[in-house]
Each structure stands twice: as structure tokens, then as C-alpha cells.
Design a protein around this motif. Structure first.
Motif, PDB file in Angstrom:
ATOM      1  N   ILE A  27       0.836  -1.199   0.000  1.00 54.51           N
ATOM      2  CA  ILE A  27       0.000   0.000   0.000  1.00 54.51           C
ATOM      3  C   ILE A  27       0.870   1.248   0.000  1.00 54.51           C
ATOM      4  O   ILE A  27       0.675   2.159  -0.800  1.00 54.51           O
ATOM      5  CB  ILE A  27      -0.967  -0.005   1.209  1.00 54.51           C
ATOM      6  CG1 ILE A  27      -2.021  -1.089   1.024  1.00 54.51           C
ATOM      7  CG2 ILE A  27      -1.634   1.366   1.389  1.00 54.51           C
ATOM      8  CD1 ILE A  27      -2.822  -1.390   2.270  1.00 54.51           C
ATOM      9  N   THR A  28       1.847   1.289   0.886  1.00 50.20           N
ATOM     10  CA  THR A  28       2.713   2.459   0.979  1.00 50.20           C
ATOM     11  C   THR A  28       3.448   2.720  -0.330  1.00 50.20           C
ATOM     12  O   THR A  28       3.486   3.854  -0.820  1.00 50.20           O
ATOM     13  CB  THR A  28       3.727   2.285   2.125  1.00 50.20           C
ATOM     14  OG1 THR A  28       3.012   2.071   3.341  1.00 50.20           O
ATOM     15  CG2 THR A  28       4.605   3.501   2.278  1.00 50.20           C
ATOM     16  N   THR A  29       4.008   1.687  -0.913  1.00 46.97           N
ATOM     17  CA  THR A  29       4.771   1.847  -2.144  1.00 46.97           C
ATOM     18  C   THR A  29       3.884   2.297  -3.298  1.00 46.97           C
ATOM     19  O   THR A  29       4.220   3.248  -4.021  1.00 46.97           O
ATOM     20  CB  THR A  29       5.475   0.521  -2.513  1.00 46.97           C
ATOM     21  OG1 THR A  29       6.303   0.131  -1.421  1.00 46.97           O
ATOM     22  CG2 THR A  29       6.303   0.670  -3.767  1.00 46.97           C
ATOM     23  N   ILE A  30       2.757   1.641  -3.476  1.00 44.97           N
ATOM     24  CA  ILE A  30       1.855   1.992  -4.575  1.00 44.97           C
ATOM     25  C   ILE A  30       1.303   3.401  -4.396  1.00 44.97           C
ATOM     26  O   ILE A  30       1.307   4.211  -5.333  1.00 44.97           O
ATOM     27  CB  ILE A  30       0.709   0.962  -4.681  1.00 44.97           C
ATOM     28  CG1 ILE A  30       1.263  -0.390  -5.115  1.00 44.97           C
ATOM     29  CG2 ILE A  30      -0.363   1.447  -5.649  1.00 44.97           C
ATOM     30  CD1 ILE A  30       0.281  -1.534  -4.977  1.00 44.97           C
ATOM     31  N   VAL A  31       0.839   3.711  -3.198  1.00 48.50           N
ATOM     32  CA  VAL A  31       0.234   5.031  -2.951  1.00 48.50           C
ATOM     33  C   VAL A  31       1.279   6.142  -3.087  1.00 48.50           C
ATOM     34  O   VAL A  31       0.989   7.199  -3.653  1.00 48.50           O
ATOM     35  CB  VAL A  31      -0.475   5.067  -1.579  1.00 48.50           C
ATOM     36  CG1 VAL A  31      -0.892   6.473  -1.210  1.00 48.50           C
ATOM     37  CG2 VAL A  31      -1.691   4.155  -1.600  1.00 48.50           C
TER      38      VAL A  31
END
Length: 157
Positions: free
Chosen positions: A133-137
Motif C-alpha cells: 500500500i505504501t509503495t503503490i500510494v
């Protein structure tokens, strides 16, 4: 790298990157924690996916608009007027705040989708969701930000 010239011509854009990325990561993380908890308690299952997405979409709109409104005033009153920063124009402020709305909606979508999909394919959602989630967002937040800036700020296209 396609945005390097844009950043060089309007360096104030870099000052808001940490705030935007953190807001997106926090929004996505909050959504995933809520979904993981609900799944562990048996409150939602894969068949509830569209209901969950619709709820998180509405929450994202409310959170995004609320944070954008407060941030718009803060940038206009504190950053521009009190700190006498001439690089901050109405269009810069608008680009930042519209990015907030869009990225929060997107982060909520990713935050509720990944845990449900992870469980469906047999992975532990609590272990794998947060890093993804952190990487994609973070990546999408930057794309939204510079896309919005290019669209709204004269001279950046």
C-alpha cells in the motif's frame, strides 16, 4: 525524471511532497487496518468487496475534501501571506489540494482492496498489505501531484 524540469522551474512544489505522500500512506494504511480487522472478525468477506469499496470511496471523498479545504486555507494564509512566499499562487495551492482529494480516494481504494485480494489468493493480509500500500500510494501520489501541477500551473506543461 520527466518532472525534473518542472521541479526546477517551481521549487515550491517539492516542499509539499512529504505532506502529500504521508497523507496518502496514512489514508491507505487506515483503510487496510479497518478491513483486516473486519476480516479477522468475520464481518466482511470477498463477496462484500464492492460494498467495502463504495464505503471507502465515500470516506475518501469526505476526508479528502475536508483536509483539502483546511490545507487550502493554511497554504494561502500561512505559507503565502505570513511567510511572504511569492512562488505560491492560487494555482499551486489548488494543485496541492486537488491532489490531496484524489490521492486520498485512491489510497482508500488501494487500502481496502489489497487486504481482500491478499486473503482471496491465500496470503496473510496483515503481513503483506502495508508495504504494498505504501509503495503503490507513494508512487501514484507523485504522479497525481505532478500531473495536476502540469495541468493547472501555467508554464509547467
Amino acid at each position: 525524471t520527466s518532472f525534473e524540469d518542472k521541479l526546477a522551474s517551481l521549487t515550491i512544489l517539492t516542499a509539499f511532497i512529504p505532506m502529500l505522500m504521508d497523507t496518502g500512506g496514512n489514508s491507505g494504511g487506515q483503510a487496510s487496518v479497518t478491513i483486516i480487522r473486519a476480516m479477522s472478525l468475520g464481518e466482511i468477506q470477498f463477496k462484500d468487496y464492492f460494498k467495502v469499496v463504495w464505503k471507502e470511496f465515500r470516506i475518501g471523498i469526505v476526508c479528502g475534501i475536508s483536509l483539502a479545504a483546511v490545507n487550502f486555507l493554511k497554504i494561502l494564509l500561512v505559507d503565502k501571506l505570513l511567510m511572504h512566499n511569492d512562488e505560491i499562487t492560487l494555482m499551486v495551492d489548488l494543485a496541492i489540494c486537488l491532489t490531496l482529494v484524489l490521492e486520498i480516494i485512491f489510497a482508500k481504494f488501494i487500502g481496502c482492496t489489497l487486504p481482500i485480494l491478499a486473503k482471496k489468493v491465500g496470503f496473510d493480509p496483515a503481513v503483506m498489505s502495508s508495504p504494498f500500500i505504501t509503495t503503490i500510494v507513494d508512487a501514484v501520489s507523485l504522479l497525481i501531484y505532478f500531473g495536476m501541477a502540469t495541468l493547472l500551473i501555467p508554464g509547467l506543461s
